[in-house]
Each structure stands twice: as C-alpha cells, then as structure tokens.
Design a protein around this motif. Structure first.
Motif, PDB file in Angstrom:
ATOM      1  N   PRO A  21      40.755  16.483  -4.673  1.00  0.00           N
ATOM      2  CA  PRO A  21      40.054  16.775  -3.419  1.00  0.00           C
ATOM      3  C   PRO A  21      38.612  16.252  -3.416  1.00  0.00           C
ATOM      4  O   PRO A  21      38.007  16.084  -4.474  1.00  0.00           O
ATOM      5  CB  PRO A  21      40.068  18.306  -3.343  1.00  0.00           C
ATOM      6  CG  PRO A  21      41.191  18.731  -4.210  1.00  0.00           C
ATOM      7  CD  PRO A  21      41.281  17.702  -5.304  1.00  0.00           C
ATOM      8  N   PRO A  22      38.074  15.995  -2.227  1.00  0.00           N
ATOM      9  CA  PRO A  22      36.734  15.414  -2.115  1.00  0.00           C
ATOM     10  C   PRO A  22      35.644  16.187  -2.853  1.00  0.00           C
ATOM     11  O   PRO A  22      34.711  15.584  -3.388  1.00  0.00           O
ATOM     12  CB  PRO A  22      36.459  15.420  -0.609  1.00  0.00           C
ATOM     13  CG  PRO A  22      37.791  15.453   0.026  1.00  0.00           C
ATOM     14  CD  PRO A  22      38.686  16.194  -0.913  1.00  0.00           C
ATOM     15  N   GLU A  23      35.754  17.503  -2.920  1.00  0.00           N
ATOM     16  CA  GLU A  23      34.690  18.276  -3.577  1.00  0.00           C
ATOM     17  C   GLU A  23      34.611  18.018  -5.072  1.00  0.00           C
ATOM     18  O   GLU A  23      33.650  18.416  -5.725  1.00  0.00           O
ATOM     19  CB  GLU A  23      34.844  19.772  -3.288  1.00  0.00           C
ATOM     20  CG  GLU A  23      36.117  20.388  -3.779  1.00  0.00           C
ATOM     21  CD  GLU A  23      37.257  20.356  -2.761  1.00  0.00           C
ATOM     22  OE1 GLU A  23      38.250  21.060  -3.005  1.00  0.00           O
ATOM     23  OE2 GLU A  23      37.168  19.642  -1.741  1.00  0.00           O
ATOM     24  N   THR A  38      29.080  10.919  -6.223  1.00  0.00           N
ATOM     25  CA  THR A  38      28.701   9.688  -5.548  1.00  0.00           C
ATOM     26  C   THR A  38      27.456   9.106  -6.209  1.00  0.00           C
ATOM     27  O   THR A  38      26.494   9.831  -6.470  1.00  0.00           O
ATOM     28  CB  THR A  38      28.409   9.967  -4.053  1.00  0.00           C
ATOM     29  OG1 THR A  38      29.570  10.575  -3.473  1.00  0.00           O
ATOM     30  CG2 THR A  38      28.079   8.697  -3.302  1.00  0.00           C
ATOM     31  N   LEU A  39      27.491   7.814  -6.463  1.00  0.00           N
ATOM     32  CA  LEU A  39      26.343   7.106  -7.034  1.00  0.00           C
ATOM     33  C   LEU A  39      25.755   6.194  -5.969  1.00  0.00           C
ATOM     34  O   LEU A  39      26.451   5.366  -5.396  1.00  0.00           O
ATOM     35  CB  LEU A  39      26.771   6.281  -8.251  1.00  0.00           C
ATOM     36  CG  LEU A  39      25.683   5.404  -8.867  1.00  0.00           C
ATOM     37  CD1 LEU A  39      24.625   6.268  -9.532  1.00  0.00           C
ATOM     38  CD2 LEU A  39      26.295   4.433  -9.854  1.00  0.00           C
ATOM     39  N   ARG A  40      24.482   6.364  -5.705  1.00  0.00           N
ATOM     40  CA  ARG A  40      23.731   5.517  -4.775  1.00  0.00           C
ATOM     41  C   ARG A  40      22.475   5.043  -5.490  1.00  0.00           C
ATOM     42  O   ARG A  40      22.111   5.557  -6.539  1.00  0.00           O
ATOM     43  CB  ARG A  40      23.333   6.315  -3.536  1.00  0.00           C
ATOM     44  CG  ARG A  40      24.467   6.683  -2.630  1.00  0.00           C
ATOM     45  CD  ARG A  40      23.917   7.393  -1.374  1.00  0.00           C
ATOM     46  NE  ARG A  40      24.888   7.529  -0.333  1.00  0.00           N
ATOM     47  CZ  ARG A  40      25.980   8.268  -0.376  1.00  0.00           C
ATOM     48  NH1 ARG A  40      26.268   8.941  -1.454  1.00  0.00           N
ATOM     49  NH2 ARG A  40      26.808   8.337   0.645  1.00  0.00           N
ATOM     50  N   TYR A  41      21.801   4.099  -4.875  1.00  0.00           N
ATOM     51  CA  TYR A  41      20.534   3.633  -5.436  1.00  0.00           C
ATOM     52  C   TYR A  41      19.413   3.938  -4.463  1.00  0.00           C
ATOM     53  O   TYR A  41      19.534   3.712  -3.263  1.00  0.00           O
ATOM     54  CB  TYR A  41      20.593   2.137  -5.731  1.00  0.00           C
ATOM     55  CG  TYR A  41      21.416   1.845  -6.954  1.00  0.00           C
ATOM     56  CD1 TYR A  41      20.819   1.823  -8.211  1.00  0.00           C
ATOM     57  CD2 TYR A  41      22.775   1.626  -6.873  1.00  0.00           C
ATOM     58  CE1 TYR A  41      21.569   1.581  -9.352  1.00  0.00           C
ATOM     59  CE2 TYR A  41      23.538   1.387  -8.006  1.00  0.00           C
ATOM     60  CZ  TYR A  41      22.920   1.363  -9.240  1.00  0.00           C
ATOM     61  OH  TYR A  41      23.671   1.128 -10.365  1.00  0.00           O
ATOM     62  N   GLN A  89      24.939  12.187  -6.747  1.00  0.00           N
ATOM     63  CA  GLN A  89      25.083  13.326  -5.836  1.00  0.00           C
ATOM     64  C   GLN A  89      26.487  13.892  -5.999  1.00  0.00           C
ATOM     65  O   GLN A  89      27.468  13.145  -6.040  1.00  0.00           O
ATOM     66  CB  GLN A  89      24.877  12.845  -4.399  1.00  0.00           C
ATOM     67  CG  GLN A  89      25.100  13.894  -3.351  1.00  0.00           C
ATOM     68  CD  GLN A  89      24.961  13.320  -1.942  1.00  0.00           C
ATOM     69  OE1 GLN A  89      24.582  12.175  -1.752  1.00  0.00           O
ATOM     70  NE2 GLN A  89      25.254  14.128  -0.964  1.00  0.00           N
ATOM     71  N   ASP A  90      26.602  15.205  -6.103  1.00  0.00           N
ATOM     72  CA  ASP A  90      27.917  15.833  -6.158  1.00  0.00           C
ATOM     73  C   ASP A  90      28.598  15.719  -4.809  1.00  0.00           C
ATOM     74  O   ASP A  90      27.965  15.884  -3.766  1.00  0.00           O
ATOM     75  CB  ASP A  90      27.807  17.316  -6.530  1.00  0.00           C
ATOM     76  CG  ASP A  90      27.410  17.512  -7.979  1.00  0.00           C
ATOM     77  OD1 ASP A  90      27.585  16.574  -8.772  1.00  0.00           O
ATOM     78  OD2 ASP A  90      26.923  18.601  -8.318  1.00  0.00           O
ATOM     79  N   GLY A  91      29.892  15.442  -4.846  1.00  0.00           N
ATOM     80  CA  GLY A  91      30.699  15.397  -3.631  1.00  0.00           C
ATOM     81  C   GLY A  91      30.485  14.144  -2.812  1.00  0.00           C
ATOM     82  O   GLY A  91      29.587  13.348  -3.075  1.00  0.00           O
TER      83      GLY A  91
END
Length: 117
Positions: free
Chosen positions: A51-53, A57-60, A68-70
């Motif tokens: 499930p998505p939760e 997520t990895l961003r720059y 970020q979680d989720g």
C-alpha cells in the motif's frame, strides 16, 4: 514491443487486498488475469505493490536528496502493481488492459517501455 500495464487503485482497492470478506474475490480476478497473460505467452514480468503508506519518496532540494515518508500525489488513485507484456502494437496492449478485472476505483494505464538497447 514491450508495454507496462500500470494498475492504479483507490484506497478501497488497497483495503480489499486484506479484508477477509473481499480478499478472495479481489485476488481471484487478478490471478486469473495473470494466468491469461501467461497462457497467451505475452507476460514478461510484473509485481503487486504494498500500500502507498509503506512507500518512501526521494526528491532533491537545492541539489541535496530529501526523503519523505509515503507518496505525494494529487489524486486518490495510487500505483498498486504492474504487468510487463510483449505485444506487437498499442492496440493489442489496450485490449489486454481492458481485460483487467473491473473494480470500482481501478484505472489501468498503458505505457510503452523504452527499448533495451
């Protein structure tokens, strides 16, 4: 040509995976679909996703990784799984996408894969 059939589901679809009252119907349709892909000789690979939760997520930001979680999405539907198929053209991929079990909140996205060259 390879295509990926991306299965997007709403929260009710994810809940049906583990709800004892709906679980058998949910998985039965999906497993029959998977078997049909295999029987036709078009299945290359795929996987169901947690499930998505459970995602991260990895961003720059300013050139530095930011975790970020989720998921962060603007829609209710989230990626629930995918099938990679080998088919001659987009119309054939769309025909297979249309055979995925119809459930409320399910969207099937068909996307051509980049060539492995």
């Amino acid at each position: 040509m390879q295509y990926t059939l991306l299965i997007h589901e709403d929260p009710q679809g994810f809940a049906a995976r583990t709800d004892p009252a709906r679980q058998q119907a949910y998985w039965s349709g999906t497993m029959h679909y998977l078997q049909a892909l295999k029987d036709a000789g078009v299945f290359v690979g795929g996987a169901g996703l947690q499930p998505p939760e459970t995602s991260t997520t990895l961003r720059y930001r300013d050139g530095k990784p930011w975790v970020q979680d989720g998921p962060f999405a603007e829609t209710k539907e989230q990626l629930g799984g995918f099938f990679i198929v080998e088919l001659p053209h987009l119309d054939a991929a769309l025909e297979w996408a249309a055979r995925f079990p119809q459930r409320p909140g399910v969207v099937v996205e068909v996307r051509p894969n980049l060539p492995n060259e």
